[in-house]
Design an enzyme around this catalytic site. Structure first.
Site, PDB file in Angstrom:
ATOM      1  N   ASP A  12      -0.462   8.706  -6.361  1.00 21.05           N
ATOM      2  CA  ASP A  12       0.082   7.413  -5.909  1.00 21.05           C
ATOM      3  C   ASP A  12       0.266   6.425  -7.058  1.00 21.05           C
ATOM      4  O   ASP A  12      -0.173   5.278  -6.990  1.00 21.05           O
ATOM      5  CB  ASP A  12      -0.825   6.809  -4.833  1.00 21.05           C
ATOM      6  CG  ASP A  12      -0.916   7.691  -3.601  1.00 21.05           C
ATOM      7  OD1 ASP A  12       0.093   7.803  -2.878  1.00 21.05           O
ATOM      8  OD2 ASP A  12      -1.983   8.297  -3.383  1.00 21.05           O
ATOM      9  N   ASP A  53       3.633  11.151  -4.819  1.00 23.25           N
ATOM     10  CA  ASP A  53       4.141   9.791  -5.009  1.00 23.25           C
ATOM     11  C   ASP A  53       4.048   9.377  -6.475  1.00 23.25           C
ATOM     12  O   ASP A  53       3.537   8.295  -6.807  1.00 23.25           O
ATOM     13  CB  ASP A  53       3.401   8.788  -4.120  1.00 23.25           C
ATOM     14  CG  ASP A  53       3.917   8.808  -2.686  1.00 23.25           C
ATOM     15  OD1 ASP A  53       4.900   9.533  -2.413  1.00 23.25           O
ATOM     16  OD2 ASP A  53       3.339   8.115  -1.827  1.00 23.25           O
ATOM     17  N   ASN A  88       5.597  11.712  -0.040  1.00 21.83           N
ATOM     18  CA  ASN A  88       6.578  11.275   0.957  1.00 21.83           C
ATOM     19  C   ASN A  88       7.534  10.224   0.408  1.00 21.83           C
ATOM     20  O   ASN A  88       8.692  10.143   0.830  1.00 21.83           O
ATOM     21  CB  ASN A  88       5.862  10.736   2.193  1.00 21.83           C
ATOM     22  CG  ASN A  88       4.970   9.544   1.882  1.00 21.83           C
ATOM     23  OD1 ASN A  88       4.075   9.644   1.045  1.00 21.83           O
ATOM     24  ND2 ASN A  88       5.183   8.433   2.547  1.00 21.83           N
ATOM     25  N   HIS A  89       7.110   9.405  -0.565  1.00 17.43           N
ATOM     26  CA  HIS A  89       7.986   8.367  -1.097  1.00 17.43           C
ATOM     27  C   HIS A  89       9.129   8.944  -1.927  1.00 17.43           C
ATOM     28  O   HIS A  89      10.228   8.404  -1.924  1.00 17.43           O
ATOM     29  CB  HIS A  89       7.170   7.389  -1.954  1.00 17.43           C
ATOM     30  CG  HIS A  89       6.592   6.254  -1.171  1.00 17.43           C
ATOM     31  ND1 HIS A  89       7.068   4.973  -1.229  1.00 17.43           N
ATOM     32  CD2 HIS A  89       5.568   6.236  -0.281  1.00 17.43           C
ATOM     33  CE1 HIS A  89       6.360   4.197  -0.425  1.00 17.43           C
ATOM     34  NE2 HIS A  89       5.435   4.941   0.160  1.00 17.43           N
ATOM     35  N   HIS A 168      -0.664  15.934  -0.182  1.00 15.17           N
ATOM     36  CA  HIS A 168      -0.323  14.510  -0.078  1.00 15.17           C
ATOM     37  C   HIS A 168      -0.218  14.203   1.400  1.00 15.17           C
ATOM     38  O   HIS A 168       0.848  14.303   2.010  1.00 15.17           O
ATOM     39  CB  HIS A 168       0.998  14.209  -0.797  1.00 15.17           C
ATOM     40  CG  HIS A 168       1.326  12.745  -0.832  1.00 15.17           C
ATOM     41  ND1 HIS A 168       0.889  11.922  -1.837  1.00 15.17           N
ATOM     42  CD2 HIS A 168       2.044  11.962   0.015  1.00 15.17           C
ATOM     43  CE1 HIS A 168       1.327  10.688  -1.617  1.00 15.17           C
ATOM     44  NE2 HIS A 168       2.030  10.693  -0.497  1.00 15.17           N
TER      45      HIS A 168
END
Length: 569
Positions: A12, A53, A88-89, A168
């Site tokens: 992240d 991410d 996911n981003h 993730h």
């Protein structure tokens, strides 16, 4: 005796995030990731693993990509491999950014085939949409092999090597869970010693069965709620076992200043006095000033933010908590019509598909800032597309119906006179060529009537032969609908340039002898006998009929065309 293995676990990093529309904050996210890489090089870890991410967006700028390549190049130069999975981003439909970095020799993407670091086999599962978690295929995970490392040729593996899994996902037993760690460990075809996670921005460590499960936390604050220090993990594998230690990262300060107003006199002095108690902490900080107390004072937030900027604050944010304090809960009940309900009704009338509804929801969501609308919309549409099974034999694309009449939403079209209504006829037939064959009905003034009868204001009379001297909007010929003979035509009157009269003053009509005019229709003084099977027509009116029809079609709205799927294919 196997040598000790040290792996740096991070996640992240959200590179490229311009938080609060600040370019300085974008650089802060890169600076935090650079600290992680510098520590990895300084400690000479055996590998850096990233649990998703890496980027904040699936469409990072060229500048973001170049800065990321420069940082990863330093790891490569130090001989430290960088392994990662897709979050996911940053997730794209096909080729991922990790694949690009892998082609450049800067990174390697983890999957069901493990990559080896000494006697540790590392697997990876990319971010899985919540709707597809129950369908996840646990098969296909390969057993460790000493030849699986793309960076070196390690010695043969011992019988019991370490097995690590990167994911993730928000996992149970942690908050907001989407997936269960115990389920994953049970269904995998191999025994996992630790699950190294990403997606949850808070540091966590727990043991599920015999396996350790941990989140390293994000490397920078993505919101004001992330108050604790940012960090990453060091995973140590040795003969003594598996150890997880946390290392914190220095990041920009987020400062929260409460200011309570006591009375209406000198409110700004009270606020500025509260701010001045933190003068040493203000420079370079992201400041959240929370105002409470007396609600009778009207404040200028721009003036307060300007004061904070003059004190060296990077990002000033003012929160007014007085509104919530000033009104008791029972007073806040709304008794008038809700505007959101009215908007929802209008949206419903537009007959939007699921994608259109998602876009509308994101655009009108007050909790989503303008700078995040594109990313949020794209993310939710991607989840919608991921949930669609395009291989389903019942899958089809439905073409929306004709637009709603803005004057009368219940009517499929807005026009005067006769219109054909396909939606009002459940008995429409589909011809062999795919075209719609309308049923033998005609709609007049919003009501469907039989072809053999026409309803006027007075009584309903049988109409076998009739000549209308008015203008039928949108039609130049309706012979087939009014008579059995295809040779009958419409004669336009000499007053064809006038607007068609409204219901109640219908155009004059002449009937042949034997047909009685209704009580609500004005008939001509002299009844004229028409030739059998033909409407009255003179040679000099033929050209006028064509030209008048063309002219009226330009001035009046045409009848809505009915489309079929073949028109789009």
């Amino acid at each position: 005796m196997a040598r000790e293995i040290r792996i740096l676990h991070t996640a992240d990093t959200h590179l490229g995030y311009r938080q609060y529309h600040s370019e300085v904050r974008r650089k802060d996210f890169f600076a935090a990731f650079e600290v992680v890489v510098n520590d990895a090089i300084e400690m000479q870890v055996d590998a850096v693993v990233h649990a998703g991410d890496l980027f904040d967006s699936r469409n990072p700028t060229l500048e973001d990509l170049l800065e990321t390549m420069n940082i990863l190049s330093r790891l490569k130069a130090a001989g430290i491999p960088f392994f990662g999975i897709v979050g996911n981003h940053e997730s794209k439909q096909n080729t991922q950014w990790l694949d690009l970095f892998e082609e450049m020799g800067l990174a390697a993407r983890l999957g069901k085939k493990p990559l080896m670091v000494g006697n540790a086999a590392i697997y990876g599962i990319d971010s899985v949409p919540k709707s597809k978690i129950p369908l996840f295929d646990y098969s296909g995970f390969e057993a460790p092999d000493s030849s699986s490392s793309p960076f070196s040729s390690p010695p043969p593996l011992p019988e019991n090597c370490w097995k690590l899994l990167l994911m993730h996902q928000i996992m149970h037993p942690f908050p907001y869970a989407e997936w269960d760690c115990a389920e994953v460990l049970e269904k995998l075809p191999l025994k996992i010693d630790a699950i190294l996670l990403g997606d949850y921005h808070k540091y966590e460590k727990i043991k599920v069965g015999d396996a350790w499960v941990t989140y390293p936390g994000s490397t920078e604050r993505n919101s004001a709620s992330e108050e604790e220090p940012r960090s990453y993990n060091i995973i140590t594998l040795s003969d003594e076992g598996l150890e997880i230690s946390r290392r914190t990262i220095p990041t920009r300060d987020f400062l929260f200043i409460p200011a309570k107003l006591d009375g209406e006199e000198k409110p700004y002095e009270q606020i500025f006095s509260a701010v001045n108690e933190h003068l040493k902490e203000l420079p370079g900080s992201v400041v959240f000033l929370e105002i409470s107390g007396d609600s009778g004072v009207v404040l200028s937030f721009s003036e307060i933010e300007e004061y904070l900027l003059n004190k060296g604050v990077l990002v000033p944010r003012v929160r007014d908590l007085r509104i919530k304090e000033a009104f008791p809960e029972e007073v806040l009940k709304v008794t008038f019509s809700d505007p959101d309900h009215a908007v929802a009704n209008e949206i419903k009338r537009l007959s939007l598909n699921d994608g259109g509804l998602i876009v509308d929801e994101v655009v009108r969501n007050p909790n989503i800032s303008r700078s995040r609308v594109d990313e949020e919309t794209e993310g939710q549409l991607s989840k919608l597309i991921d949930a669609i099974d395009f291989k389903d034999p019942d899958f089809r694309i439905e073409i929306p119906a004709s637009p709603v009449n803005p004057v009368n939403p219940e009517s499929p079209a807005s026009t005067t006179g006769f219109v054909e209504s396909q939606e009002a006829r459940p008995d429409n037939e589909i011809g062999p060529d795919g075209d719609i064959r309308p049923a033998r009905e005609t709609e007049f003034a919003g009501e469907t009537k039989s072809v053999k009868k026409a309803e006027f204001i007075g009584e309903t009379k049988s109409v076998e032969k009739a000549e209308f001297t008015g203008v039928i909007a949108g039609y130049s010929e309706i012979t087939e609908n009014l008579t059995e003979s295809p040779e009958k035509e419409i004669e336009l009157s000499k007053e064809e340039k006038k607007e068609p009269e409204k219901i109640g003053n219908l155009p004059e009509a002449r009937f042949e002898p034997g047909v009685e005019a209704s009580s609500g229709m004005k008939a001509e003084g002299k009844k004229e006998t028409l030739p059998e099977n033909k409407l009255a027509k003179t040679p000099d009116t033929a050209e006028k009929t064509v030209k008048a029809g063309q002219k009226k079609r330009k001035e009046k709205p045409a009848v809505l065309r009915q489309y079929n799927l073949g028109d789009y294919l």
